[in-house]
Design a protein around this motif. Structure first.
Motif, short mmCIF file in Angstrom:
data_model
loop_
_atom_site.label_atom_id
_atom_site.label_comp_id
_atom_site.label_asym_id
_atom_site.label_seq_id
_atom_site.Cartn_x
_atom_site.Cartn_y
_atom_site.Cartn_z
N PHE A 103 -9.23 4.95 3.73
CA PHE A 103 -10.24 4.74 2.69
C PHE A 103 -10.26 3.25 2.35
CE2 PHE A 103 -11.39 4.03 -1.74
CZ PHE A 103 -12.67 4.56 -1.73
N LEU A 104 -11.46 2.71 2.25
CA LEU A 104 -11.62 1.34 1.80
C LEU A 104 -12.54 1.36 0.58
CD1 LEU A 104 -10.84 -1.57 2.93
CD2 LEU A 104 -13.22 -1.68 3.68
N GLY A 105 -12.02 0.87 -0.53
CA GLY A 105 -12.84 0.77 -1.74
C GLY A 105 -13.33 -0.67 -1.87
N LEU A 127 -9.25 -1.95 -2.50
CA LEU A 127 -8.26 -0.90 -2.23
C LEU A 127 -8.36 -0.45 -0.79
CD1 LEU A 127 -6.24 1.33 -3.25
CD2 LEU A 127 -8.25 2.73 -3.74
N TRP A 128 -7.21 -0.28 -0.17
CA TRP A 128 -7.17 0.29 1.19
C TRP A 128 -6.05 1.32 1.20
CZ3 TRP A 128 -3.33 0.33 5.04
CH2 TRP A 128 -3.75 0.73 6.33
N VAL A 129 -6.35 2.49 1.70
CA VAL A 129 -5.36 3.57 1.78
C VAL A 129 -5.41 4.16 3.18
CG1 VAL A 129 -4.56 5.76 0.79
CG2 VAL A 129 -5.86 4.17 -0.63
N GLU A 130 -4.25 4.46 3.72
CA GLU A 130 -4.21 5.09 5.05
C GLU A 130 -3.14 6.17 5.06
OE1 GLU A 130 -3.57 3.09 9.32
OE2 GLU A 130 -1.74 3.65 8.24
N ILE A 131 -3.51 7.34 5.58
CA ILE A 131 -2.59 8.47 5.66
C ILE A 131 -2.53 8.93 7.11
CG2 ILE A 131 -2.05 10.79 4.79
CD1 ILE A 131 -2.38 8.99 2.43
N VAL A 132 -1.32 9.12 7.62
CA VAL A 132 -1.13 9.61 8.98
C VAL A 132 -0.42 10.97 8.91
CG1 VAL A 132 -0.03 9.20 11.23
CG2 VAL A 132 -0.95 7.28 9.91
N SER A 135 3.13 8.87 7.37
CA SER A 135 3.00 7.52 6.82
C SER A 135 1.91 7.46 5.78
CB SER A 135 2.69 6.55 7.97
OG SER A 135 2.11 5.36 7.49
N VAL A 136 2.22 6.79 4.67
CA VAL A 136 1.18 6.44 3.70
C VAL A 136 1.30 4.94 3.46
CG1 VAL A 136 2.70 7.18 1.78
CG2 VAL A 136 0.30 6.73 1.33
N ARG A 137 0.18 4.26 3.57
CA ARG A 137 0.15 2.83 3.29
C ARG A 137 -0.98 2.57 2.30
NH1 ARG A 137 -0.03 -0.74 8.47
NH2 ARG A 137 -1.62 0.71 9.20
N LEU A 138 -0.70 1.75 1.32
CA LEU A 138 -1.72 1.46 0.30
C LEU A 138 -1.65 -0.01 -0.08
CD1 LEU A 138 -2.66 3.64 -2.74
CD2 LEU A 138 -2.25 1.19 -3.07
N VAL A 139 -2.81 -0.64 -0.11
CA VAL A 139 -2.91 -2.02 -0.57
C VAL A 139 -3.91 -2.05 -1.72
CG1 VAL A 139 -3.41 -4.42 0.06
CG2 VAL A 139 -2.55 -2.83 1.81
N HIS A 140 -3.49 -2.57 -2.86
CA HIS A 140 -4.40 -2.74 -3.99
C HIS A 140 -4.46 -4.22 -4.33
CE1 HIS A 140 -6.71 -2.12 -7.53
NE2 HIS A 140 -6.56 -0.82 -7.52
N ARG A 141 -5.65 -4.73 -4.33
CA ARG A 141 -5.80 -6.14 -4.68
C ARG A 141 -5.87 -6.29 -6.19
NH1 ARG A 141 -10.42 -9.95 -2.05
NH2 ARG A 141 -9.73 -11.71 -3.30
N ILE A 142 -5.30 -7.34 -6.73
CA ILE A 142 -5.44 -7.66 -8.14
C ILE A 142 -5.99 -9.07 -8.28
CG2 ILE A 142 -3.75 -6.02 -9.07
CD1 ILE A 142 -1.68 -8.28 -9.03
#
Lengths: 133, 81, 133, 81
Positions: C37-39, C98-103, C81-88
Motif C-alpha cells: 500500500f502506498l498512501g 506511507l508505504w506498507v508491505e506484507i508478505v 514479513s511486514v515492512r512499514l515506512v511512515h514519513r514525518i
C-alpha cells in the motif's frame, strides 16, 4: 469516471519487472492510494515440492474477459488506473506470475477493487496452471 | 453445419487433441454439441459438471443455439494468478 | 510463526523510495503473496486545495505502538514479513507519506493484514497531520 | 509528587506549550491530572471527550494511578497515513 479509467493489461512470457512498472505509474493530484499485489509461484503446491508452474492462456478470450472485469470495476469504484500483468509459460518458483495495481482517491476502494479483480479473474479469465516437478 | 471445437488445458489431455471440427444439425445447441463430444471422448464425462463452454470469447450456456462456423471452446475451471 | 516474522519500521523525514524498498525485499520459497500500500498526499483535503501536509509524531510512542500492532499481526496471520515506512515532517502533494508491505503464503491473509494494520495505525499510533495551504 | 506533561499536535496549540511540570498528591489518578489541566487550560475542555491519555508509551485510562516522575502525554485523536 468510467470512461477516464486508465486500463493497462499485459499477458506476457517475459519476467515481471516491478521497478519498471512503478517507474511508469502516473497519478493525478486527487489520488491518495495505490494498492499493489504481487503473486509469486510457491515452492510447494498441495504439499508437494515443485520447480515451476506452466501457465496456459486462451489469450484472446483472456483479454476480453479481463476487459469486461475492468469495465465493471470502472462502474463500481472511482478508479483512476488499473494495471495488470499476467505471466504465461513457465514461471519458476519465487518468480512473480501476477502483478496488479489500483490507483484510487482513498484506500478502501483500492483494496476492495484489487481483491475483487483477483477473485473474479480466478473465476472467469481462461488461464490454467500446470505444476512442473 | 460445421463448428470448430478447441480444447484447453486438462481437456486437451483428456481428448488428446487441441482442435477438431464437428458436424451438427442446424439449430443444435451447445448442449447437443457437448453431449456429442462426450460420446466421442468418454473421458470428458467425468468433467461434465465442471466444464466451461465458450463461443468466441464469451461464456455461453448449454441452451445457446450454435451457428455454422462458430468457434467453440471447452475447458476446465480457470485458475490464473 | 510469530517469532520468525520479519518486522521493519521506519519513521523518517526522507522521501519514500519504493524502488529501493522493492530491491531489499526477501521472500522465502513458501511465500506466494505480496500486498503493498502506498498512501500519497492528495492535493485536496476537505474540499480545499492544499500544497503539503506536515506530519508530527510522538516518535517513541509511535514506534512502540507500531510494534504492538506487529506483534498482534504475527498472532493473527501467517506473515513472513511486514515492512512499514511512515514519513514525518512536510510531505508535498503527490508524494507518498506511507508505504506498507506484507508478505504471506496466500493473498487473503496479506490483504486482511495490510488493511488491519492501516486501520489500527489510524486508531492508536500517535502521528498527526496538519495541512499546509 | 511531580509529573511531566507533554502536549502534542492541536493540544500544543490549545495550551500554547509543549511540556509542563505539574504537582499532584500521592495517589492521584490520570483523571485528576486531566481535570487539573483543564482548569489551568480551559481550551482543553472542548476536547475533553476526544482526549487520548498516555503514560510513557502506553495508553492509560483516567483511573490510572500516577507515580512521581511519570511522563504523561495528552493529545487529540491520531491520524497517521
Amino acid at each position: 469516471m468510467e470512461c477516464r479509467m486508465k486500463k493497462q493489461l499485459t499477458i506476457t512470457t517475459e519476467t515481471i519487472n516491478e521497478t519498471d512498472l512503478i517507474a511508469t505509474r502516473t497519478m493525478s493530484v486527487g489520488m491518495g492510494a495505490v494498492v499493489s499485489f504481487l503473486g509469486v509461484v510457491r515452492g510447494i503446491e498441495e504439499g508437494k515440492a515443485i520447480s515451476a508452474i506452466d501457465y496456459e492462456a486462451f489469450e484472446k478470450m483472456a483479454q476480453h474477459q479481463f476487459n469486461l472485469l475492468f469495465e465493471e470495476m470502472a462502474k463500481r469504484w472511482p478508479i483512476e488506473s488499473v494495471r495488470l500483468v499476467h505471466r504465461i509459460g513457465v514461471v519458476k518458483i519465487n518468480e512473480p506470475s501476477l502483478w496488479v495495481e489500483i490507483v484510487t482517491p482513498h484506500r478502501g476502494e483500492a483494496f476492495a477493487a484489487c481483491q475483487w479483480l483477483i477473485d473474479e479473474m480466478k473465476r472467469v479469465v481462461p488461464i490454467w496452471k500446470k505444476t512442473i516437478d | 453445419m460445421l463448428v470448430t471445437v478447441h480444447f484447453y488445458s486438462y481437456f486437451r489431455e483428456l481428448t488428446g487433441c487441441g482442435e477438431i471440427n464437428e458436424t451438427l444439425h442446424s439449430g443444435d445447441t451447445l448442449g447437443v454439441l457437448h453431449d456429442q463430444l462426450m460420446a466421442r471422448f468418454p473421458r470428458l464425462v467425468t468433467m461434465r459438471k465442471s466444464t466451461l463452454l465458450a463461443v468466441g470469447v464469451e461464456y455461453q450456456t448449454r441452451d445457446y443455439v450454435l451457428r455454422d462456423g462458430d468457434e467453440v471452446s471447452l475447458f476446465p475451471p480457470v485458475q490464473g494468478g
